[in-house]
Design a protein around this motif. Structure first.
Motif, mmCIF file in Angstrom:
data_model
loop_
_atom_site.group_PDB
_atom_site.id
_atom_site.type_symbol
_atom_site.label_atom_id
_atom_site.label_comp_id
_atom_site.label_asym_id
_atom_site.label_seq_id
_atom_site.Cartn_x
_atom_site.Cartn_y
_atom_site.Cartn_z
ATOM 1 N N ARG A 14 2.271 -6.836 16.404
ATOM 2 C CA ARG A 14 2.017 -8.078 17.133
ATOM 3 C C ARG A 14 0.617 -8.015 17.735
ATOM 4 O O ARG A 14 0.234 -7.022 18.345
ATOM 5 C CB ARG A 14 3.049 -8.249 18.248
ATOM 6 C CG ARG A 14 3.007 -9.614 18.886
ATOM 7 C CD ARG A 14 4.079 -9.740 19.914
ATOM 8 N NE ARG A 14 5.347 -9.264 19.364
ATOM 9 C CZ ARG A 14 6.523 -9.769 19.650
ATOM 10 N NH1 ARG A 14 6.626 -10.743 20.513
ATOM 11 N NH2 ARG A 14 7.610 -9.277 19.109
ATOM 12 N N GLU A 15 -0.153 -9.067 17.553
ATOM 13 C CA GLU A 15 -1.525 -9.131 18.070
ATOM 14 C C GLU A 15 -1.533 -9.696 19.487
ATOM 15 O O GLU A 15 -0.708 -10.547 19.826
ATOM 16 C CB GLU A 15 -2.392 -9.996 17.156
ATOM 17 C CG GLU A 15 -2.579 -9.428 15.764
ATOM 18 C CD GLU A 15 -3.352 -8.123 15.761
ATOM 19 O OE1 GLU A 15 -4.210 -7.921 16.650
ATOM 20 O OE2 GLU A 15 -3.098 -7.299 14.871
ATOM 21 N N ASP A 17 -3.564 -11.749 20.875
ATOM 22 C CA ASP A 17 -3.879 -13.181 20.888
ATOM 23 C C ASP A 17 -2.836 -14.022 20.150
ATOM 24 O O ASP A 17 -3.029 -15.218 19.955
ATOM 25 C CB ASP A 17 -5.258 -13.427 20.269
ATOM 26 C CG ASP A 17 -6.368 -12.770 21.074
ATOM 27 O OD1 ASP A 17 -6.182 -12.539 22.279
ATOM 28 O OD2 ASP A 17 -7.423 -12.487 20.483
ATOM 29 N N GLY A 18 -1.745 -13.395 19.721
ATOM 30 C CA GLY A 18 -0.711 -14.101 18.977
ATOM 31 C C GLY A 18 -0.757 -13.762 17.505
ATOM 32 O O GLY A 18 -1.776 -13.319 16.980
ATOM 33 N N GLY A 19 0.337 -13.937 16.850
ATOM 34 C CA GLY A 19 0.420 -13.643 15.432
ATOM 35 C C GLY A 19 0.676 -12.177 15.167
ATOM 36 O O GLY A 19 0.914 -11.385 16.090
ATOM 37 N N GLN A 33 -2.043 -11.011 7.487
ATOM 38 C CA GLN A 33 -1.704 -11.420 8.849
ATOM 39 C C GLN A 33 -1.004 -12.759 8.770
ATOM 40 O O GLN A 33 -0.947 -13.379 7.724
ATOM 41 C CB GLN A 33 -2.950 -11.486 9.736
ATOM 42 C CG GLN A 33 -4.025 -12.434 9.267
ATOM 43 C CD GLN A 33 -3.780 -13.873 9.679
ATOM 44 O OE1 GLN A 33 -3.256 -14.140 10.761
ATOM 45 N NE2 GLN A 33 -4.133 -14.806 8.816
ATOM 46 N N GLY A 34 -0.477 -13.196 9.906
ATOM 47 C CA GLY A 34 0.152 -14.506 9.974
ATOM 48 C C GLY A 34 0.332 -14.926 11.414
ATOM 49 O O GLY A 34 0.433 -14.072 12.311
ATOM 50 N N ASP A 35 0.373 -16.224 11.653
ATOM 51 C CA ASP A 35 0.557 -16.743 13.006
ATOM 52 C C ASP A 35 1.981 -16.526 13.505
ATOM 53 O O ASP A 35 2.220 -16.476 14.704
ATOM 54 C CB ASP A 35 0.217 -18.230 13.068
ATOM 55 C CG ASP A 35 -1.270 -18.479 12.847
ATOM 56 O OD1 ASP A 35 -2.078 -17.593 13.188
ATOM 57 O OD2 ASP A 35 -1.622 -19.551 12.324
ATOM 58 N N SER A 36 2.947 -16.407 12.587
ATOM 59 C CA SER A 36 4.335 -16.119 12.940
ATOM 60 C C SER A 36 4.805 -14.957 12.074
ATOM 61 O O SER A 36 4.172 -14.619 11.064
ATOM 62 C CB SER A 36 5.219 -17.345 12.683
ATOM 63 O OG SER A 36 5.294 -17.603 11.291
ATOM 64 N N GLN A 39 5.439 -16.196 8.550
ATOM 65 C CA GLN A 39 4.199 -16.398 7.799
ATOM 66 C C GLN A 39 3.596 -15.053 7.390
ATOM 67 O O GLN A 39 3.108 -14.899 6.271
ATOM 68 C CB GLN A 39 3.199 -17.192 8.629
ATOM 69 C CG GLN A 39 1.934 -17.533 7.877
ATOM 70 C CD GLN A 39 0.921 -18.280 8.728
ATOM 71 O OE1 GLN A 39 0.743 -17.956 9.901
ATOM 72 N NE2 GLN A 39 0.290 -19.279 8.147
#
Length: 78
Positions: A14-15, A17-19, A33-36, A39
């Motif tokens: 988990r990043e 900044d999100g994603g 990578q992915g925002d969710s 994804q």
């Protein structure tokens, strides 16, 4: 032509900044990578397929799934 169905371990992080960032240890350099989480899963599947496209069918092997790899949290005093 028969297609192989292969399985690999993917590591998700988990990043801040999100994603999520994700990579496949058995396929060096294969990352995405992915925002969710959903994804990120789809993106790493696509990245692995592209990674394996260049490999000869005879060279393709399944990942080292759960055989010799495990994760243990370790506390470090600093």
């Amino acid at each position: 032509m028969k297609k192989k169905i292969l399985q690999y371990d993917a590591v998700f992080e988990r990043e801040k900044d999100g994603g999520y960032s994700v990579w496949v240890p058995d396929l060096p350099g294969c990352a995405s990578q992915g925002d969710s989480l959903e994804q990120a899963i789809e993106n790493i599947k696509e990245a692995a397929e592209l990674y394996l496209e260049d490999a000869s069918v005879d060279e393709i092997e399944e990942g080292n799934i759960h055989k010799d790899r495990f994760i243990v949290p370790v506390q470090i005093n600093v």
